[in-house]
Design an enzyme around this catalytic site. Structure first.
Site, PDB file in Angstrom:
ATOM      1  N   HIS A 223     -49.794 -21.663  31.344  1.00 43.02           N
ATOM      2  CA  HIS A 223     -49.127 -20.382  31.588  1.00 43.02           C
ATOM      3  C   HIS A 223     -50.237 -19.359  31.880  1.00 43.02           C
ATOM      4  O   HIS A 223     -50.885 -18.896  30.942  1.00 43.02           O
ATOM      5  CB  HIS A 223     -48.381 -19.896  30.335  1.00 43.02           C
ATOM      6  CG  HIS A 223     -47.155 -20.679  30.015  1.00 43.02           C
ATOM      7  ND1 HIS A 223     -46.615 -20.724  28.739  1.00 43.02           N
ATOM      8  CD2 HIS A 223     -46.345 -21.435  30.785  1.00 43.02           C
ATOM      9  CE1 HIS A 223     -45.526 -21.474  28.755  1.00 43.02           C
ATOM     10  NE2 HIS A 223     -45.337 -21.928  29.980  1.00 43.02           N
TER      11      HIS A 223
ATOM     12  N   VAL B  64     -53.556 -19.260  26.734  1.00 49.08           N
ATOM     13  CA  VAL B  64     -53.685 -19.975  25.464  1.00 49.08           C
ATOM     14  C   VAL B  64     -52.695 -21.137  25.437  1.00 49.08           C
ATOM     15  O   VAL B  64     -52.629 -21.858  24.447  1.00 49.08           O
ATOM     16  CB  VAL B  64     -53.417 -19.038  24.258  1.00 49.08           C
ATOM     17  CG1 VAL B  64     -54.573 -18.084  24.057  1.00 49.08           C
ATOM     18  CG2 VAL B  64     -52.121 -18.261  24.427  1.00 49.08           C
ATOM     19  N   HIS B  65     -51.946 -21.282  26.526  1.00 52.34           N
ATOM     20  CA  HIS B  65     -50.923 -22.340  26.593  1.00 52.34           C
ATOM     21  C   HIS B  65     -51.293 -23.350  27.661  1.00 52.34           C
ATOM     22  O   HIS B  65     -51.292 -23.023  28.848  1.00 52.34           O
ATOM     23  CB  HIS B  65     -49.551 -21.744  26.933  1.00 52.34           C
ATOM     24  CG  HIS B  65     -49.028 -20.789  25.915  1.00 52.34           C
ATOM     25  ND1 HIS B  65     -48.029 -19.884  26.183  1.00 52.34           N
ATOM     26  CD2 HIS B  65     -49.365 -20.596  24.617  1.00 52.34           C
ATOM     27  CE1 HIS B  65     -47.784 -19.168  25.096  1.00 52.34           C
ATOM     28  NE2 HIS B  65     -48.581 -19.576  24.131  1.00 52.34           N
ATOM     29  N   ALA B  66     -51.631 -24.532  27.252  1.00 58.12           N
ATOM     30  CA  ALA B  66     -51.886 -25.619  28.199  1.00 58.12           C
ATOM     31  C   ALA B  66     -51.087 -26.831  27.736  1.00 58.12           C
ATOM     32  O   ALA B  66     -50.855 -27.005  26.531  1.00 58.12           O
ATOM     33  CB  ALA B  66     -53.375 -25.937  28.238  1.00 58.12           C
TER      34      ALA B  66
END
Lengths: 487, 506
Positions: free
Chosen positions: A265, A422-424
């Site tokens: 994201h 911070v979203h993978a």
């Protein structure tokens, strides 16, 4: 029967690994959890950012995602993984997303109804709920802007019951109010018999034919010396996170559909200056999100400390640096997009043991980020902001609605974007479609009898919401399916 | 019926000795061949006359002194190469090196290298294979230094097929070896991983041994991981051979020959690369042949050349052997003990199983002051004047340290790219200001740095983005700055107060 160290090895103690360990230990299995990072006492949390980054984050905090538009990425590397340093925002996987996963990837038995009990359990275990305290000023201003724009907002539930608004989530919650895995699920797993070994990085999976027989890991001792150790087990769950899981698999020669489909994201941050003291740095981050434009984009509040504000302002530092003198009037917000680009994860060939990550930002992502910036800037101006400083190099501050509206139709300069995430996830997608997926619908890697993944890497693609809830629900479902199956 | 005897290392008696015997026979045959080649056209009367006319004073003692000084430098290099994992004083490291050389003079098949590795392992407390790896690395550095010196000499001396051939063979051997070392330095994980995956096919026991061996071998070259360290080690090696070349140079006038440093360098390099060929202990024959041939190629008569080679060999052989005997006596090691030391560094198959697959010694923490260049860059990237004057130095040092550690932790090849980029920036700065970065005044450096960090060229801006982001976060999150920004209440204590209150309530 060969001698084994445990029946099940779980690699990683984040949202996926902790839940896996708990469920399997409760099912009576002998479980060892190997965690690369260290275990920290509550008193270690809340330290100043540089010290916290060195202690709790992977590679001390700076993990660049390479590409034409590089993205700054952070993830936790400690007992509890990224749940120790995230905001604790909680979402269930939207029905639409689950439907897409079913049709595009053949993900079986993961409908909204089938996952509901797992979400219920996780929410209870973590004390998920909305805040019972007055909103901080940065949240109030955001709400005012949303209302003036005629949109709707929702206060996002958080896994942080009793939050004291210390604004130290990213440094590890010093009050213990946030339900990171180290405070919530892992103690239960330990009580059920799971053994957690911290400071052990798994370097390689040992495979023979269709079976994984164990791992080679490096244990680092407090004096800096280390040892290579062999752990053997009947079953191995790799839960090392969206970047380390594919890296470990590839290092071990397992490459089929592994590490080629990373999704993230991408977030574009803005610093907004109001004509009053917001003191955002002294309170918890803004708690609201605008999902009016979901799934393509969402707007919300970001962690706000002087350092983080400076990083956002730094894209145009020569023009913006004086704003730091008014830091009490600044608050930090973001535009997040679902991310339709694709990335890759590879173990680094050169240097010590590490992982390289790349991502190709799509044109669609840029268009969505541009439109999102227009909307967020308009919202903040409506809320009373005097200037909105986007993290885009060469872009002047936005001070009028018309300056904001420009980006509704015009794409932002791709190479000027200062993006973070911070979203993978989705680096080893699961599903019944073997041409697309690395693992079956319950995380078992294709081609292996006893090797499974159970973390963010298994998500089929971008969920468009904070992924912790989805990871925990799917991890619990997979672990329970494994525990109840005949072996 | 066999009688039970004292426990011996498995296979030591038969397998190892057979191998040594073969090496001894091959070495002796080779030595005899080279001696025959050296002496085949020699007029013995002229040879003994040349020896008799030699004027040893003051050349011979000076030559020995130069050679001995070279050994101290070897000890220093050995200490450096191990400095990540162990502390070894220079005298002790020199003793290990000399013992290895002395052992090569009395034991066949270059067993001295294994003696040296065995002693190094014992003295430094590092695994035997790591010590062997360090010893091999020293040899490869020696080879590279010799090739460099020979190249310099060949450029100045008349062209000769001997030099071309030596350079060709040397470059092939040491080029390949350097490639392997480079791979181990740059991609240690990839090598260990490949070894692990390959060895898995042969079962856990073999796998663990292979992984341990590869890990230890790779650790042996870990000192070279920074460009500075690698270049430093190479420079030290050149220094060592310049000192040993001093011996060759100082003995030339003893035979009435002109003290030409290039002639001495050529003799040094061809001889030392030549004695890689099998020979008897002490390199008898091979040493004489290659040393003599070099001088003959350069126009010296065969009798004088052989006399010179004989004396150089004695200067090389006698002092170090005596020195080695003295050290061995001090350590209480006999000739058989030396052979046992060599066995210690044999492949791991004779060692006992240990619980861990491999043990890795701690890297010695080097508490260095932050890089002054990076500190200047950081000072230009952060508004250091916003910090209270009394704390500026402390804040800047902390910021620089943080930036340094973050850059060092970048994955894969990125730290090297970053170092390359910084070197390029230093070069441009030097061109722009006609002085090094450290001497550019701060008020002129800041706009220069900002032009890069916030300029219009995306790759340059992205390069500086990593630096500036980390520097800014370290600056504004520094306790001094947070105290300054927030007023009297330090951030940490605010968080702590609330945290403790919440804990108390709980």
């Amino acid at each position: 029967m060969p001698k084994r160290d445990a029946e099940v090895l779980v690699i990683g103690s984040g949202a996926g690994g902790s839940v896996t360990a708990l469920e399997l230990a409760r099912a009576g299995l002998d479980v060892i959890v190997l965690e690369e990072g260290r275990e920290h006492a509550l008193t270690d949390y809340g330290a100043p950012a540089p010290r916290a980054m060195r202690a709790l984050y992977r590679r001390g905090g700076m993990t660049p995602i390479l590409g034409r538009t590089p993205i700054g990425y952070v993830e936790g590397c400690c007992v509890g993984g990224s749940t120790e340093i995230n905001s604790g925002f909680w979402h269930r996987a939207p029905r639409e997303v689950l439907l897409r996963w079913k049709t595009q990837y053949g993900l079986a038995d993961a409908s909204e109804e089938e996952l509901a009990p797992h979400f219920d359990w996780a929410e209870e275990a973590l004390g998920v709920g909305t805040s019972d305290r007055p909103w901080p000023r940065s949240t109030e201003l955001f709400a005012r802007g949303v209302e003036r724009m005629g949109w709707s907002y929702q206060e996002v539930p958080r896994a942080a019951p009793g939050c004291q608004s210390t604004n130290a989530c990213a440094q590890g919650c010093p009050t213990g109010a946030k339900s990171g895995m180290s405070r919530s699920v892992l103690p239960q797993a330990r009580a059920a018999g799971a053994r957690v070994i911290a400071g052990v990085r798994v370097l390689q999976l040992l495979t023979r034919g269709k079976r994984c027989t164990g791992v080679i890991a490096r244990r680092t001792n407090p004096d800096g010396s280390s040892e290579l150790l062999r752990f053997e087990a009947e079953h191995v769950f790799v839960c090392a996170g969206p970047t380390e899981t594919p890296s470990l698999l590839r290092r071990s020669g397992i490459r089929r559909r592994v590490g080629n489909t990373l999704r993230v994201h991408p977030y574009l941050k803005v610093a907004a200056r109001f004509d009053e003291n917001v003191d955002a740095h002294a309170h918890v981050l803004p708690l609201l999100q605008v999902k009016e434009f979901w799934p393509e984009l969402s707007l919300g509040g970001a962690f706000c400390t002087p350092g983080q504000l400076a990083m956002t302002l730094a894209e145009n530092w020569r023009e913006n640096r004086d704003e730091m003198r008014h830091h009490r009037q600044l608050a930090h917000y973001y535009v997040g997009v679902r991310g339709s680009g694709r990335g890759w994860v590879r173990p680094a060939f050169f240097g010590a043991d590490s992982t390289l990550i790349g991502y190709r930002l799509s044109e669609q992502d840029v268009i969505h980020l541009s439109a999102g910036l227009a909307r967020l800037a308009a919202l903040l101006l409506a809320a009373g902001a005097k200037a909105v400083h986007p993290s885009v190099a060469g872009l002047p501050s936005i001070e009028t609605d018309s300056a904001a509206a420009r980006w509704l139709t015009e794409p932002l300069p791709k190479t000027g974007l200062g993006l973070v995430t911070v979203h993978a996830f989705s680096s080893c997608p699961m599903g019944e479609d073997e041409s697309e997926c690395a693992a079956d619908s319950f995380g078992r890697l294709y081609g292996y009898e006893n090797l499974r993944i159970n973390d963010a890497s298994m998500l089929c693609d971008s969920p468009g919401v904070n992924p912790q809830g989805t990871i925990m629900a799917l991890a619990r479902r997979n672990a329970q399916a494994f525990a109840s199956a005949p072996r | 019926m066999r009688r039970a005897g004292p426990a011996r290392p498995k296979g030591f008696g038969q397998r190892v000795n057979k191998r040594r015997l073969v090496a001894l026979i091959v070495g002796t045959l080779s030595s005899v061949l080279f001696l025959a080649l050296a002496f085949r056209n020699i007029d013995y009367a002229k040879w003994s006359a040349a020896l008799g006319e030699m004027s040893p004073w003051p050349w011979a003692p000076l030559a020995v002194l130069s050679y001995v000084a070279g050994h101290f430098l070897r000890g220093f290099r050995c200490r450096k190469l191990l400095s990540n994992d162990a502390y070894l004083s220079v005298p002790r490291a020199t003793s290990v090196v000399v013992l290895g050389y002395a052992a090569n003079n009395v034991l066949p098949a270059r067993l001295g290298e294994l003696v040296r590795a065995g002693m190094l392992s014992k003295e430094a407390g590092v695994p035997a294979l790591q010590a062997l790896s360090v010893t091999l690395l020293e040899r490869i550095l020696d080879g590279l230094a010799l090739l460099l010196l020979l190249l310099l000499a060949a450029l100045r001396l008349p062209r000769a097929p001997l030099f071309d051939a030596t350079l060709g063979v040397g470059a092939s051997v040491f080029g390949l070896a350097s490639g392997a070392v480079l791979l181990a330095v740059l991609a240690p994980r990839a090598i260990t991983s490949l070894a692990s995956r390959t060895a898995q096919l042969f079962g856990a026991r073999v796998h663990d041994r292979v992984v341990r061996a590869v890990t230890e071998l790779v650790m042996g070259v870990s000192y070279l991981r920074t460009t500075g360290a690698a270049l430093g080690a190479l420079a030290l090696s050149v220094g060592i051979w310049v000192l040993e070349g001093g011996m060759f140079l100082l003995l030339l006038p003893a035979f009435g020959l002109a003290p030409d440093p290039f002639v001495a360098a050529a003799a040094l390099c061809v001889t030392n690369l030549g004695i890689l060929a099998p020979s008897t202990p002490g390199f008898i024959g091979t040493f004489h042949f290659f040393c003599m041939t070099t001088l003959v190629t350069l126009g010296v008569s065969e009798a004088v050349a052989l006399s010179y080679a004989t004396v150089v060999h004695l200067s090389f052989f006698v002092p170090v052997t005596l020195w080695g005997v003295a050290i061995a006596t001090t350590y209480g090691i006999s000739l058989t003990g030396l052979a046992a030391q060599a066995a210690r560094a044999e492949p791991w198959s004779d060692r006992e199983e240990r619980a861990p697959v491999a043990s890795i010694k701690p890297t010695r923490a080097t508490r260095r002051p932050p890089s002054s260049e990076l500190a200047l860059l950081c000072a230009a990237l952060i508004p250091i004047d916003d910090a209270p004057e009394a704390s500026r130095e402390e804040v800047l040092a902390d910021v620089t340290r943080f930036v340094e550690s973050e850059l060092a932790d970048l994955p894969g090849h990125l730290p090297w790219l970053m170092a390359l980029g910084l070197a390029g920036f230093r070069g441009l700065t030097a061109l722009r200001f006609l002085r090094p970065l450290q001497r550019v005044p701060a008020d002129r450096l800041r706009p220069w740095v900002e032009a890069f960090a916030y300029g219009k060229v995306p790759p340059v801006r992205q390069f500086f983005r990593a630096l500036r982001s980390v520097a800014l976060i370290a600056f504004y999150e520094h306790e001094v700055l947070r105290r300054e920004l927030r007023g009297a209440t330090p951030a940490r204590s605010l968080v702590r107060d609330r945290g403790e209150r919440a804990l108390a309530e709980a």
